[in-house]
Structures are given as structure tokens and as C-alpha cells.
Design a protein around this motif. Sequence first.
Motif, PDB file in Angstrom:
ATOM      1  N   GLU A 304       1.010  -1.268  -0.199  1.00 39.07           N
ATOM      2  CA  GLU A 304       0.177   0.092   0.324  1.00 39.07           C
ATOM      3  C   GLU A 304       0.985   0.913  -0.015  1.00 39.07           C
ATOM      4  N   ARG A 305       0.936   1.980  -1.275  1.00 35.52           N
ATOM      5  CA  ARG A 305       1.623   3.499  -1.111  1.00 35.52           C
ATOM      6  C   ARG A 305       0.644   4.491  -1.458  1.00 35.52           C
ATOM      7  N   THR A 306       0.836   6.181  -1.511  1.00 38.37           N
ATOM      8  CA  THR A 306       0.230   6.664  -1.842  1.00 38.37           C
ATOM      9  C   THR A 306       1.155   7.729  -2.148  1.00 38.37           C
ATOM     10  N   CYS A 334      -1.760   2.001  -5.363  1.00 39.40           N
ATOM     11  CA  CYS A 334      -1.379   3.217  -4.852  1.00 39.40           C
ATOM     12  C   CYS A 334      -2.223   4.574  -4.980  1.00 39.40           C
ATOM     13  N   LYS A 335      -2.799   4.595  -3.930  1.00 36.68           N
ATOM     14  CA  LYS A 335      -3.908   5.776  -3.998  1.00 36.68           C
ATOM     15  C   LYS A 335      -3.414   7.516  -4.358  1.00 36.68           C
ATOM     16  N   CYS A 336      -4.509   7.938  -5.691  1.00 36.82           N
ATOM     17  CA  CYS A 336      -3.922   9.250  -5.829  1.00 36.82           C
ATOM     18  C   CYS A 336      -3.447   9.220  -7.169  1.00 36.82           C
ATOM     19  N   PHE A 420       6.881  -0.865 -10.329  1.00 34.54           N
ATOM     20  CA  PHE A 420       6.205  -0.480  -8.982  1.00 34.54           C
ATOM     21  C   PHE A 420       7.262   0.769  -8.424  1.00 34.54           C
ATOM     22  N   ASP A 421       8.062   0.261  -8.515  1.00 30.19           N
ATOM     23  CA  ASP A 421       8.573   1.356  -7.281  1.00 30.19           C
ATOM     24  C   ASP A 421       9.026   3.272  -8.521  1.00 30.19           C
ATOM     25  N   THR A 422       8.871   3.144  -9.640  1.00 33.52           N
ATOM     26  CA  THR A 422       9.153   4.096 -10.916  1.00 33.52           C
ATOM     27  C   THR A 422       7.672   4.621 -10.638  1.00 33.52           C
ATOM     28  N   LEU A 425       6.563   5.921  -6.331  1.00 35.50           N
ATOM     29  CA  LEU A 425       7.479   6.817  -5.139  1.00 35.50           C
ATOM     30  C   LEU A 425       8.500   7.755  -5.849  1.00 35.50           C
ATOM     31  N   PRO A 426       9.291   8.872  -6.084  1.00 36.04           N
ATOM     32  CA  PRO A 426       9.869  10.064  -6.173  1.00 36.04           C
ATOM     33  C   PRO A 426      10.536   9.139  -6.973  1.00 36.04           C
ATOM     34  N   TYR A 427      11.161   9.536  -8.164  1.00 36.96           N
ATOM     35  CA  TYR A 427      12.061   9.446  -9.083  1.00 36.96           C
ATOM     36  C   TYR A 427      13.302   8.241  -8.528  1.00 36.96           C
ATOM     37  N   ARG A 428      14.190   9.597  -7.374  1.00 38.34           N
ATOM     38  CA  ARG A 428      15.017   9.214  -7.002  1.00 38.34           C
ATOM     39  C   ARG A 428      15.136   8.164  -6.293  1.00 38.34           C
ATOM     40  N   ALA A 429      14.304   8.071  -5.089  1.00 38.33           N
ATOM     41  CA  ALA A 429      13.696   7.393  -4.503  1.00 38.33           C
ATOM     42  C   ALA A 429      13.505   6.116  -5.092  1.00 38.33           C
TER      43      ALA A 429
END
Length: 433
Positions: A304-306, A334-336, A420-422, A425-429
Motif C-alpha cells: 500500500e502506497r500513496t 497506490c492511492k491517487c 512498481f517503484d517508478t 515513489l519520487p524518481y530518485r527514491a
Amino acid sequence: MLKISEVEKHGIGRELRLKPGCAVIEFDGFPANDVIDYLYYDARESFTMRVADARGKETDYEIEKDEDETLGLVFEDDGMSIKTCHNKCIFCFVDQMPCGMRKTLYVKDDDYRQSFLCGNFVTLTNLTDEDADRIVRYKLSPLYISVHTMNPDLRAKMMNNRFAGKIVDYLHRFADAGIEMHTQIVLVAGVNDGQELDYSARELFKLYPQVKTLAAVPCGVTQFREGLYEIKEQNAEYCRGVIAQADRLNAEFGVNFLTLSDEFYFKAGVPVKPFEFYGEFPQIENGVGMTAKFYRELQDALEERTYEKSFLIVTGTAAEGFIRECAHTVEKYCKCLKTHVIGVKNKFFGETVDCSGLLVGKDVAEACLNFKEEFDEVVIPSNMLREFEEVFLDGTTLTQLSETVGKPVRVTRGSGESFFDTLTLPYRAAGGK
């Protein structure tokens, strides 16, 4: 010979008082031609080595060392200039390249050393007797070999090389020497398919488990084929037939020996095989099992992420449906988040080329500019870019694409986890640059 440029401080070479400018001529009486010779003997405990000093005076050394000790030599040149292809294959993709692209795209490499070191597929048609002896002597394993057919006459015809039929002898010799091999067939409709594929698969399976795998990949056809052999279309019905044939052969063998690139399943409109089917994914660079692996990695990464962002995800037309399914899965977790997926038609090479890895920057930019809905950023897979560079096949850079579209561009790194991360999450993260 291998000319020394540096002698490391704690290596045996320093004890032997070898110096830059000296050259290694032989190991155990065999010529020292390239760095593979050095690496092989540097891992051994005993051997002879002939060295010439800067004046040409030759000295023989009897080396006795522990296995983990090293000669500690660095060379001016590794001797690994690429051996090129001697064939004129009826399906060669390089022959279908337009003029004016990067010079490296026209190089037909066919080097057994790169097969051993990097997993490149080679035809072995430019192999000398000395090369074959060396493969056996050093047990260069595994090798990745483009077989295409086990019918010697047909192979010679397909590759326009009268020596191409020697592949059968090479495969048997290497198998007898305990060398592991992964093989491939570029399937050309009406040429090496049907009964010929049955024959080739069965002949190769006779060498199992030394021939560990056989992959079949569809023949790639671009719009630049004027004057070349006429290649028949591989449509959905054809691909379903190939899938059924592979299933039948594997049932006969009792193992999943013949595997197909994912493109066959995309074209046929049927699901790829499950993750477990592909074992350790030895042919993933051939596009075999890539989809199943990606999907498993994505499932393992879900949480779960936003993240409030909208993305336009770019892919080839073949994988468009699959990528859209993956994007919708990510949205659920991922919400939003809002995603759009576009399968870009390949105008540069022709619409018969439907994979993402052969899309050029110009076609990607045009598709993004023509997309009607709003989005914040563009997402592309890393296989669209040259390895270790941010450049498309047509020379378009990632920066140029971003400037043309007027949006930031993110690059996924090929795994389901990166996808999934791309997107969440913010790109650098997420591991972006």
C-alpha cells in the motif's frame, strides 16, 4: 602475445621481476593470444610460461602457486577484438537496418569468446580447428549457440555458408567434452519450422543435458527488406500452432526443453507459461520468460502506497495489454496514482516490429505528443535505450525526448519491482537518475 603494461605489487609477476614492456608469448606451449588464456592459467596451480623482455629475449618460467595466488599482470591490449560473422543469413536483422544509424549497429559479431564471457549467441561458422580445440581444452562453458536447424544442408542454405552444416559435429564434440550449451532457433515460416523444428528439437535433445535448453524466437521483419529473401508473416494462428508444437515436444521429452520467446504468446493472444515453467530463466535475454518473471517480481513488490501523479507508460504494441494489466494492478495499491498505457507503432522499422526494445526516440516522441489525455510524466523501459547510455537507436537522447514532449521522462530498469517503484515513489527514491 600479451604485452604487459603493469605488474601488480603483490603478484607473482613482481617476484619473477617481470616489467612493463615484457610480453607473455605462451602458456604451456600454447600461444597467449588474449586475456582468456591469461585468466585460465592464472587460476591454475602449475604451468609453464614463456616471456619475452623488451629486447626480445625469451625466458621460460615454471610456475608453482596456490590456486588463490595471481600473477598480477595487466596488459596493454586484451586481444579481444571482436570476431565478425561470415554468414549471409536469410533472416539477418542487421541486413534490414536503414542507412545512417550508429556504426556499431551494423557490426555482426560472431565471437565464441563473447559467447562464453557475455552470453552472446554465436553460429560457430567462423570457428577454426584451433578455436574448437581451445574451447575443449579450456572447457569454455556455457556457450550460447545459434543453431537454427540441425539439418546440415538446410542450415547451409539458410545461412548462405557452405560450412554451416559443421554445427552438428561441433555440438557433439562439445557435449562429449562436458561443455554446457544453450541453443536457439530463429524460426522462419515455411523454412525451418514444422517437421524441421521437430527434427532439430529431437536431435538437440539427444545431447541433453549438455545442451541444456533450446529457445525458438520469431524472425524479426522490418520494412527495409528490398532485395532480401521473402519472409512469410507469423500471424496469431501460426503462433498458436508453434505453441502447440512446443507443448507436444516437451511432453515427449518429459522436461521443458523447448521454450518460446514471449512474443509468440503475445501474437497468439494466449497467456505466457507460469513462472515455474522457466526454471532458472537461462534464456531470458532471448525474451523467454521475461513476462512471467516481471509479473512475479511485481506481485512480490506490491504494498500500500500513496503517490499523486499521472504517468503515460510507453511500450511496444506486442506487450501493450500486459503492461496495461500491470499498471492497473499498481493503481489498486497506490492511492491517487493514475496511469495511461500506449503501445507505440514502430514507424521507423515498420509496424511488423512490435517489441519495445526496437522503438526509436522519434516514434516515442510523436506518440506522446499525439496522446489526448493529460499526464505529468512519461515512463519508458530501459531496453529502449543503449546499454549504459541514455540514447535511443535513432540517436535521440533521453533529454531530447523530454524537451520535445515537454514532460519529465522516467526509466524503469526492467524488473517488476522497478516498475512498481517508478510509478509509486519520487524518481530518485525509486532508483532513477
